[in-house]
Design a protein around this motif. Structure first.
Motif, PDB file in Angstrom:
ATOM      1  N   LEU A 209       0.825  -1.214   0.000  1.00  0.00           N
ATOM      2  CA  LEU A 209       0.000   0.000   0.000  1.00  0.00           C
ATOM      3  C   LEU A 209       0.856   1.260   0.000  1.00  0.00           C
ATOM      4  N   VAL A 210       1.905   1.275   0.807  1.00  0.00           N
ATOM      5  CA  VAL A 210       2.743   2.489   0.836  1.00  0.00           C
ATOM      6  C   VAL A 210       3.514   2.628  -0.469  1.00  0.00           C
ATOM      7  N   GLY A 218       8.000   5.858  -0.534  1.00  0.00           N
ATOM      8  CA  GLY A 218       7.041   5.483   0.489  1.00  0.00           C
ATOM      9  C   GLY A 218       7.504   4.274   1.268  1.00  0.00           C
ATOM     10  N   LEU A 219       8.063   3.283   0.575  1.00  0.00           N
ATOM     11  CA  LEU A 219       8.559   2.086   1.257  1.00  0.00           C
ATOM     12  C   LEU A 219       9.768   2.418   2.116  1.00  0.00           C
ATOM     13  N   TRP A 223       8.369   2.070   5.914  1.00  0.00           N
ATOM     14  CA  TRP A 223       8.345   0.606   6.003  1.00  0.00           C
ATOM     15  C   TRP A 223       8.096   0.141   7.432  1.00  0.00           C
ATOM     16  N   LEU A 224       8.628   0.885   8.414  1.00  0.00           N
ATOM     17  CA  LEU A 224       8.462   0.447   9.807  1.00  0.00           C
ATOM     18  C   LEU A 224       6.998   0.504  10.255  1.00  0.00           C
ATOM     19  N   CYS A 229       2.175  -2.440  11.550  1.00  0.00           N
ATOM     20  CA  CYS A 229       0.733  -2.568  11.352  1.00  0.00           C
ATOM     21  C   CYS A 229       0.380  -3.966  10.857  1.00  0.00           C
ATOM     22  N   GLY A 230       1.124  -4.455   9.871  1.00  0.00           N
ATOM     23  CA  GLY A 230       0.869  -5.785   9.322  1.00  0.00           C
ATOM     24  C   GLY A 230       1.100  -6.890  10.330  1.00  0.00           C
ATOM     25  N   VAL A 231       2.154  -6.759  11.118  1.00  0.00           N
ATOM     26  CA  VAL A 231       2.449  -7.776  12.138  1.00  0.00           C
ATOM     27  C   VAL A 231       1.354  -7.806  13.199  1.00  0.00           C
ATOM     28  N   ALA A 232       0.942  -6.623  13.665  1.00  0.00           N
ATOM     29  CA  ALA A 232      -0.113  -6.563  14.683  1.00  0.00           C
ATOM     30  C   ALA A 232      -1.407  -7.173  14.148  1.00  0.00           C
TER      31      ALA A 232
END
Length: 538
Positions: A209-210, A218-219, A223-224, A229-232
């Motif tokens: 998305l970024v 954006g990446l 990225w952090l 967000c993805g991990v959570a």
């Protein structure tokens, strides 16, 4: 008793499978080539399925019609019962203005459009997928992003790609519930395995998305937050689907992903003006300078807090036992089917979970939401009826597709196709997600794809020695990646972002992402079918 036949045409499995595929081919051609309305295509496909069941498989007319009615009944309750009540809650929040409050609160978390894309399209979109599904997340996310100033094409792309990881557990777990129903596998087993596949997608999607929003920069710069967000999201989806409830998997995951972004300092850094100039090329339709009163913001979150609380209480053993006691199980009228081995099939029985189904729990949350937001009883009822009217064609589509699926399954047509596909041997592990992907790409619904192909996956697994629950789950997990290229979803995104007639352009932009993620899912399933990743399975 009607006994299913594997090869009714001259004993030829290939010829029988070719004829058995006609109902599915009818639906796919009408949707993908003729571009007929989905509900009409489903009904015509049902008609072909009935003809094949009666004329080729020698299924008695009363039993063929009864199987179609049973499928339609399941489509109405519990599937559309969940969707109607979930979308009803959304309509109540729109009517009272609290949805706008919620949208503004998201816009104030960060002024960085890349972070806004994660919060709105990925996190809030997942929450809407959990509550409603069926295109609502794409429409709502695209509208919100355009309102914040995103260019329409970029807003539509972000909304479509974000609507992947949560789809398998969308609409209060409807796709996996349907998958369990049509395959006869335990819901806990199906939910557990899907919950060990789709969370891996959650690690990739925020990063994509970024990139879509701001390319390599954006990446490099965000990225952090995207990874956190993805991990959570993925961790909570895994835990909920395996140890809590399939119905709560997306709700909790969406809130966990949003909370991770809100709490992460790196996500709250102001965006450089050059980033905002590049991304926010659209016309901003709303000014966010005047903050909403805190009490109004809290009330905007009340509906979703109520849903989480009610579903959590509903999973407590004493409460769950009490709710399950209101389930009515009975022999379905005029239906007596046995498989090729002479054993009665599960479809002879039908159950109606009046209280334990997600739709009833959402209905309770909706009533409490109306009270909390001070909506008059008459207006509340009017919104519910308006929701039914709005979904009338979706209701026809879902009931038609499930009626078709039940005729295919109970007449033996699905079994015939499954035995033929089983010839793929070990390669079936790679093809299983592709089949689900294709089904969702054409039908626009992971629920419909599971209804059409779920039993076929199980049958094929039985012939190849692969785990049936793995391939069934792969059908749903692969299917979520077809959502972004579905003609229905593309049209919804174009309408929401004010891009009339741009479906083809949008398809060309999102197709590479869809295929790339599908390849990742295929490799995951292949790994899980071998010693390499079999340790991931329950």
């Amino acid at each position: 008793m009607f006994v299913q036949q594997l090869a009714p045409l001259a004993g030829s499995l290939g010829l029988s499978a070719l004829v058995a595929a006609l109902p599915l081919a009818t639906v796919l051609v009408l949707l993908g080539v003729v571009r007929m309305k989905a509900h009409l295509a489903a009904l015509l496909g049902l008609a072909v399925a009935l003809v094949v069941a009666i004329a080729v498989y020698a299924m008695p007319l009363p039993q063929a019609l009864s199987s179609a009615v049973q499928g339609a009944a399941f489509g109405l309750f519990p599937i559309m019962w969940i969707v109607v009540n979930a979308l009803w809650i959304y309509r109540i929040t729109v009517r009272t203005g609290h949805f706008d409050v919620l949208r503004r609160s998201f816009g104030r978390v960060s002024d960085d459009p890349r972070i806004q894309a994660l919060i709105i399209a990925f996190c809030f979109g997942a929450l809407m997928e959990a509550l409603a599904g069926f295109g609502a997340p794409v429409a709502i996310s695209a509208v919100m992003l355009v309102a914040l100033g995103f260019a329409p094409v970029r807003a539509a792309m972000v909304a479509l790609v974000a609507n992947t990881a949560p789809v398998a557990f969308g609409a209060m777990g409807t796709p996996v519930v349907t998958l369990a129903q049509v395959t006869g596998l335990p819901l806990d087993t199906v939910s557990s395995i899907v919950g060990r596949q789709t969370p891996l997608l959650a690690l990739f999607v925020p990063l994509l998305l970024v990139i879509i929003v701001d390319g390599k920069r954006g990446l490099r710069e965000t990225w952090l937050p995207a990874l956190v967000c993805g991990v959570a999201f993925g961790v909570f989806q895994f835990l909920a689907s395996n140890y809590v409830s399939a119905q709560l998997a997306d709700i909790g995951a969406a809130l966990a992903g949003a909370a991770a972004l809100v709490l992460l300092p790196a996500a709250r850094k102001p965006a450089r003006e050059e980033v905002r100039r590049k991304v926010l090329t659209g016309v901003r339709t709303e000014v966010l300078d005047e903050p909403d009163r805190r009490a109004e913001v809290v009330r905007a979150y009340v509906p979703y807090a109520l849903i989480i609380a009610i579903f959590s209480i509903g999973q407590l053993p004493p409460v769950k036992k009490l709710l399950d006691a209101a389930t009515w199980k009975f022999d379905w009228p005029v239906l007596d089917v046995a498989n090729a081995n002479g054993k009665p099939v599960a479809g002879n029985l039908f159950s109606i979970p009046f209280l334990s189904t997600g739709g009833t729990l959402v209905l309770l949350a909706g009533v409490l939401t109306a009270l909390a937001l001070r909506v008059a009883a008459r207006d509340t009822l009017r919104e519910w009826l308006a929701t039914v009217r709005e979904l009338r064609f979706a209701i026809l589509t879902v009931t038609g597709v499930l009626a078709l699926a039940y005729v295919l399954n109970l007449s033996g047509q699905t079994t015939t196709i499954g035995y033929l596909i089983a010839g793929a041997g070990a390669g079936l592990a790679f093809l299983s997600p592709v089949l689900g992907w294709f089904g969702v790409a054409v039908s626009g619904s992971d629920t419909s794809a599971n209804a059409l192909f779920g039993a076929l996956q199980v049958t094929a697994a039985g012939q190849t020695g692969l785990p049936a629950d793995l391939l069934a789950a792969a059908n749903s997990s692969g299917g979520v990646l077809g959502k972004m290229i579905s003609p229905q979803n593309l049209t919804i995104a174009c309408v929401a972002a004010n891009l009339p007639g741009e479906e083809g352009r949008l398809l060309r932009k999102v197709l590479p992402w869809s295929i790339g993620l599908l390849l990742v899912m295929c490799l995951i399933v292949v790994g899980q079918s071998t010693a390499a990743l079999s340790w991931m399975l329950p």
